[in-house]
Design a protein around this motif. Sequence first.
Motif, mmCIF file in Angstrom:
data_model
loop_
_atom_site.group_PDB
_atom_site.id
_atom_site.type_symbol
_atom_site.label_atom_id
_atom_site.label_comp_id
_atom_site.label_asym_id
_atom_site.label_seq_id
_atom_site.Cartn_x
_atom_site.Cartn_y
_atom_site.Cartn_z
ATOM 1 N N HIS A 72 1.987 2.465 -51.589
ATOM 2 C CA HIS A 72 0.605 2.130 -51.927
ATOM 3 C C HIS A 72 0.315 2.517 -53.365
ATOM 4 O O HIS A 72 1.125 3.177 -54.016
ATOM 5 C CB HIS A 72 -0.386 2.801 -50.967
ATOM 6 N N LYS A 73 -0.846 2.099 -53.859
ATOM 7 C CA LYS A 73 -1.287 2.491 -55.205
ATOM 8 C C LYS A 73 -2.808 2.569 -55.216
ATOM 9 O O LYS A 73 -3.483 1.908 -54.436
ATOM 10 C CB LYS A 73 -0.757 1.541 -56.275
ATOM 11 N N HIS A 74 -3.306 3.418 -56.090
ATOM 12 C CA HIS A 74 -4.739 3.684 -56.207
ATOM 13 C C HIS A 74 -5.236 3.220 -57.574
ATOM 14 O O HIS A 74 -4.698 3.677 -58.593
ATOM 15 C CB HIS A 74 -5.024 5.181 -56.064
ATOM 16 N N PRO A 75 -6.246 2.358 -57.621
ATOM 17 C CA PRO A 75 -6.777 1.893 -58.914
ATOM 18 C C PRO A 75 -7.294 3.024 -59.798
ATOM 19 O O PRO A 75 -7.202 2.954 -61.013
ATOM 20 C CB PRO A 75 -7.908 0.944 -58.529
ATOM 21 N N GLY A 76 -7.808 4.088 -59.184
ATOM 22 C CA GLY A 76 -8.329 5.207 -59.969
ATOM 23 C C GLY A 76 -7.373 6.379 -60.071
ATOM 24 O O GLY A 76 -7.676 7.387 -60.708
ATOM 25 N N GLY A 77 -6.214 6.291 -59.435
ATOM 26 C CA GLY A 77 -5.267 7.400 -59.413
ATOM 27 C C GLY A 77 -5.518 8.326 -58.230
ATOM 28 O O GLY A 77 -6.487 8.162 -57.481
ATOM 29 N N GLN A 78 -4.638 9.298 -58.080
ATOM 30 C CA GLN A 78 -4.718 10.235 -56.961
ATOM 31 C C GLN A 78 -4.084 11.549 -57.374
ATOM 32 O O GLN A 78 -3.161 11.571 -58.198
ATOM 33 C CB GLN A 78 -3.974 9.658 -55.745
ATOM 34 N N VAL A 79 -4.577 12.642 -56.805
ATOM 35 C CA VAL A 79 -3.967 13.955 -56.982
ATOM 36 C C VAL A 79 -3.665 14.497 -55.597
ATOM 37 O O VAL A 79 -4.499 14.411 -54.688
ATOM 38 C CB VAL A 79 -4.904 14.931 -57.743
ATOM 39 N N LEU A 80 -2.465 15.050 -55.423
ATOM 40 C CA LEU A 80 -2.067 15.694 -54.175
ATOM 41 C C LEU A 80 -1.871 17.182 -54.432
ATOM 42 O O LEU A 80 -1.146 17.556 -55.367
ATOM 43 C CB LEU A 80 -0.754 15.103 -53.641
ATOM 44 N N LEU A 81 -2.501 18.015 -53.622
ATOM 45 C CA LEU A 81 -2.326 19.464 -53.670
ATOM 46 C C LEU A 81 -1.626 19.855 -52.378
ATOM 47 O O LEU A 81 -2.230 19.820 -51.301
ATOM 48 C CB LEU A 81 -3.677 20.181 -53.768
ATOM 49 N N VAL A 82 -0.359 20.198 -52.451
ATOM 50 C CA VAL A 82 0.414 20.494 -51.247
ATOM 51 C C VAL A 82 0.036 21.878 -50.737
ATOM 52 O O VAL A 82 0.129 22.863 -51.466
ATOM 53 C CB VAL A 82 1.925 20.395 -51.528
ATOM 54 N N THR A 83 -0.387 21.939 -49.465
ATOM 55 C CA THR A 83 -0.866 23.194 -48.896
ATOM 56 C C THR A 83 0.060 23.777 -47.831
ATOM 57 O O THR A 83 -0.097 24.935 -47.461
ATOM 58 C CB THR A 83 -2.272 23.018 -48.296
ATOM 59 N N GLY A 84 1.008 23.006 -47.327
ATOM 60 C CA GLY A 84 1.904 23.563 -46.324
ATOM 61 C C GLY A 84 2.979 22.606 -45.877
ATOM 62 O O GLY A 84 2.907 21.398 -46.104
ATOM 63 N N GLY A 85 4.010 23.183 -45.270
ATOM 64 C CA GLY A 85 5.110 22.396 -44.739
ATOM 65 C C GLY A 85 6.062 21.931 -45.823
ATOM 66 O O GLY A 85 6.110 22.481 -46.925
ATOM 67 N N ARG A 86 6.812 20.893 -45.486
ATOM 68 C CA ARG A 86 7.809 20.332 -46.401
ATOM 69 C C ARG A 86 7.709 18.821 -46.348
ATOM 70 O O ARG A 86 7.652 18.240 -45.266
ATOM 71 C CB ARG A 86 9.198 20.792 -45.959
ATOM 72 N N GLY A 87 7.675 18.194 -47.518
ATOM 73 C CA GLY A 87 7.528 16.749 -47.544
ATOM 74 C C GLY A 87 8.269 16.112 -48.697
ATOM 75 O O GLY A 87 9.061 16.763 -49.383
ATOM 76 N N TRP A 88 7.969 14.820 -48.884
ATOM 77 C CA TRP A 88 8.615 14.019 -49.927
ATOM 78 C C TRP A 88 7.577 13.200 -50.674
ATOM 79 O O TRP A 88 6.559 12.808 -50.106
ATOM 80 C CB TRP A 88 9.638 13.063 -49.308
ATOM 81 N N TYR A 89 7.882 12.933 -51.934
ATOM 82 C CA TYR A 89 7.073 12.049 -52.771
ATOM 83 C C TYR A 89 8.027 11.163 -53.551
ATOM 84 O O TYR A 89 9.064 11.624 -54.047
ATOM 85 C CB TYR A 89 6.209 12.858 -53.754
ATOM 86 N N GLN A 90 7.666 9.885 -53.674
ATOM 87 C CA GLN A 90 8.500 8.982 -54.452
ATOM 88 C C GLN A 90 7.638 7.933 -55.126
ATOM 89 O O GLN A 90 6.736 7.368 -54.508
ATOM 90 C CB GLN A 90 9.528 8.290 -53.561
ATOM 91 N N GLU A 91 7.929 7.691 -56.406
ATOM 92 C CA GLU A 91 7.332 6.586 -57.149
ATOM 93 C C GLU A 91 8.348 5.450 -57.198
ATOM 94 O O GLU A 91 9.563 5.695 -57.217
ATOM 95 C CB GLU A 91 6.978 7.019 -58.573
ATOM 96 N N GLU A 92 7.858 4.238 -57.249
ATOM 97 C CA GLU A 92 8.730 3.075 -57.310
ATOM 98 C C GLU A 92 9.685 3.193 -58.498
ATOM 99 O O GLU A 92 9.285 3.543 -59.607
ATOM 100 C CB GLU A 92 7.898 1.805 -57.444
ATOM 101 N N GLY A 93 10.968 2.929 -58.236
ATOM 102 C CA GLY A 93 11.978 2.957 -59.289
ATOM 103 C C GLY A 93 12.516 4.337 -59.605
ATOM 104 O O GLY A 93 13.368 4.477 -60.489
ATOM 105 N N LYS A 94 12.031 5.376 -58.910
ATOM 106 C CA LYS A 94 12.480 6.749 -59.150
ATOM 107 C C LYS A 94 13.013 7.342 -57.851
ATOM 108 O O LYS A 94 12.740 6.845 -56.759
ATOM 109 C CB LYS A 94 11.335 7.609 -59.684
#
Length: 136
Positions: A56-78
């Motif tokens: 997905h994508k956000h026209p205004g952008g997004q900020v994620l503040l990780v508060t717990g657990g373990r996860g993944w993040y990926q941008e297209e092409g990376k």
Amino acid sequence: MNIETRLDKSVIFPIGEKFDSTNFIGTVRLNMLTSSDTKCPIANVTFEPGCRNNWHKHPGGQVLLVTGGRGWYQEEGKEAYELKAGDVIEIPPYVKHWHGASKNSWFSHISIEVDSSKGAAEWLEPVLDEEYNKLI
């Protein structure tokens, strides 16, 4: 002890209710911390193990503040990279990305829609199992 009890005892904000959406694979819980019609909606989002959202994508952008657990993040092409409590992800407007839990851990983050007046998130295709299952 069920997962809801364990999560409630280990996160800062309540995990919220199950959120039914075709934009997620697996079970996600959503707790809006501000009104969704504010210029900057903020939510606590909790992913059960193996859960992830679609690209997905956000026209205004997004900020994620990780508060717990373990996860993944990926941008297209990376390459995808691991997320853990304390990580902060700043996602510029219109950058195609996904995020979610690892296969064996729940994952929780605060999602901040930077400027929702620019429009709603554009939800795209699911993250393929073949790609997700390569992540450790």
